[in-house]
Write a protein that holds these residues in place. Structure first.
Motif, PDB file in Angstrom:
ATOM      1  N   GLU A  41      19.072 -36.005  17.709  1.00  0.00           N
ATOM      2  CA  GLU A  41      19.072 -34.583  18.037  1.00  0.00           C
ATOM      3  C   GLU A  41      19.180 -34.362  19.542  1.00  0.00           C
ATOM      4  OE1 GLU A  41      16.956 -35.993  15.893  1.00  0.00           O
ATOM      5  OE2 GLU A  41      17.599 -35.076  14.020  1.00  0.00           O
ATOM      6  N   ARG A  45      22.206 -32.405  21.467  1.00  0.00           N
ATOM      7  CA  ARG A  45      21.933 -31.302  22.395  1.00  0.00           C
ATOM      8  C   ARG A  45      22.482 -31.581  23.787  1.00  0.00           C
ATOM      9  NH1 ARG A  45      16.685 -31.463  20.128  1.00  0.00           N
ATOM     10  NH2 ARG A  45      16.578 -30.045  18.377  1.00  0.00           N
ATOM     11  N   MET A  87      19.954 -32.902  11.946  1.00  0.00           N
ATOM     12  CA  MET A  87      20.353 -31.527  11.654  1.00  0.00           C
ATOM     13  C   MET A  87      21.071 -30.945  12.856  1.00  0.00           C
ATOM     14  SD  MET A  87      16.957 -30.079   9.737  1.00  0.00           S
ATOM     15  CE  MET A  87      17.672 -28.464   9.569  1.00  0.00           C
ATOM     16  N   ASP A  89      21.470 -27.594  14.638  1.00  0.00           N
ATOM     17  CA  ASP A  89      20.750 -26.332  14.591  1.00  0.00           C
ATOM     18  C   ASP A  89      21.712 -25.145  14.663  1.00  0.00           C
ATOM     19  OD1 ASP A  89      21.416 -26.340  17.278  1.00  0.00           O
ATOM     20  OD2 ASP A  89      19.384 -26.648  17.982  1.00  0.00           O
ATOM     21  N   ALA A  90      21.174 -23.944  14.451  1.00  0.00           N
ATOM     22  CA  ALA A  90      21.997 -22.733  14.354  1.00  0.00           C
ATOM     23  C   ALA A  90      22.890 -22.495  15.571  1.00  0.00           C
ATOM     24  CB  ALA A  90      21.099 -21.519  14.084  1.00  0.00           C
ATOM     25  N   PRO A  91      22.405 -22.659  16.818  1.00  0.00           N
ATOM     26  CA  PRO A  91      23.302 -22.432  17.960  1.00  0.00           C
ATOM     27  C   PRO A  91      24.499 -23.387  17.979  1.00  0.00           C
ATOM     28  CG  PRO A  91      21.024 -22.390  18.692  1.00  0.00           C
ATOM     29  CD  PRO A  91      21.018 -22.865  17.268  1.00  0.00           C
ATOM     30  N   ILE A  93      25.868 -24.877  15.269  1.00  0.00           N
ATOM     31  CA  ILE A  93      26.744 -24.479  14.166  1.00  0.00           C
ATOM     32  C   ILE A  93      27.557 -23.248  14.564  1.00  0.00           C
ATOM     33  CG2 ILE A  93      26.788 -23.573  11.810  1.00  0.00           C
ATOM     34  CD1 ILE A  93      24.326 -25.408  11.289  1.00  0.00           C
ATOM     35  N   LYS A  94      26.917 -22.286  15.222  1.00  0.00           N
ATOM     36  CA  LYS A  94      27.621 -21.089  15.679  1.00  0.00           C
ATOM     37  C   LYS A  94      28.725 -21.453  16.673  1.00  0.00           C
ATOM     38  CE  LYS A  94      27.024 -16.643  17.889  1.00  0.00           C
ATOM     39  NZ  LYS A  94      26.250 -15.847  18.800  1.00  0.00           N
ATOM     40  N   GLU A  98      32.676 -20.739  16.210  1.00  0.00           N
ATOM     41  CA  GLU A  98      33.400 -19.881  17.157  1.00  0.00           C
ATOM     42  C   GLU A  98      34.637 -20.552  17.730  1.00  0.00           C
ATOM     43  OE1 GLU A  98      30.468 -18.781  20.048  1.00  0.00           O
ATOM     44  OE2 GLU A  98      29.666 -17.174  18.816  1.00  0.00           O
TER      45      GLU A  98
END
Length: 122
Positions: A41, A45, A87, A89-91, A93-94, A98
């Motif tokens: 992770e 990041r 995983m 995370d949402a940011p 995946i967004k 995009e």
């Protein structure tokens, strides 16, 4: 990667410095500088963090002919092999949505493959 922009122009457009530029001029942001003890992770990041706020700039580069790829490679033989899942995370995946990214995640357990390759079927 871009046939239109050189790595310096990509850096200026994104406002992010690459961790590496390949011999053929590809601009790279890599997590390998964080060492073998970092979690998966943390490594993800390290690559995606600087890009989270610049999705619009990545899209602009892609419209101008740049190719944007995200490679996730997992070595199951090194440190931290006990945790075989991760995983996004949402940011992240967004961001991937995009910029219209395709995501490929492959994991190979070479030790298990070698063992089963030499074991005759029952």
């Amino acid at each position: 990667m871009s046939d239109v922009h050189n790595p310096t122009e990509i850096s200026e457009a994104l406002g992010v410095r690459p961790s590496a530029v390949t011999h053929n001029g590809d601009w790279r942001l890599e997590s390998s500088a964080h060492g073998d003890e970092a979690s998966l992770e943390e490594l993800i990041r390290a690559v995606t963090g600087p890009l989270l706020g610049v999705a619009d700039k990545l899209v602009s580069l892609a419209v101008q002919g740049a190719t944007i790829e995200l490679h996730l490679t997992r070595d199951l033989l090194g440190p931290g092999t006990g945790a075989l899942c991760f995983m996004l995370d949402a940011p992240v995946i967004k961001l991937l949505a995009e910029v219209g990214a395709e995501v490929w995640i492959d994991e190979y357990d070479e030790v298990d493959w070698e063992r089963t390759a030499h074991t005759p079927p029952a």
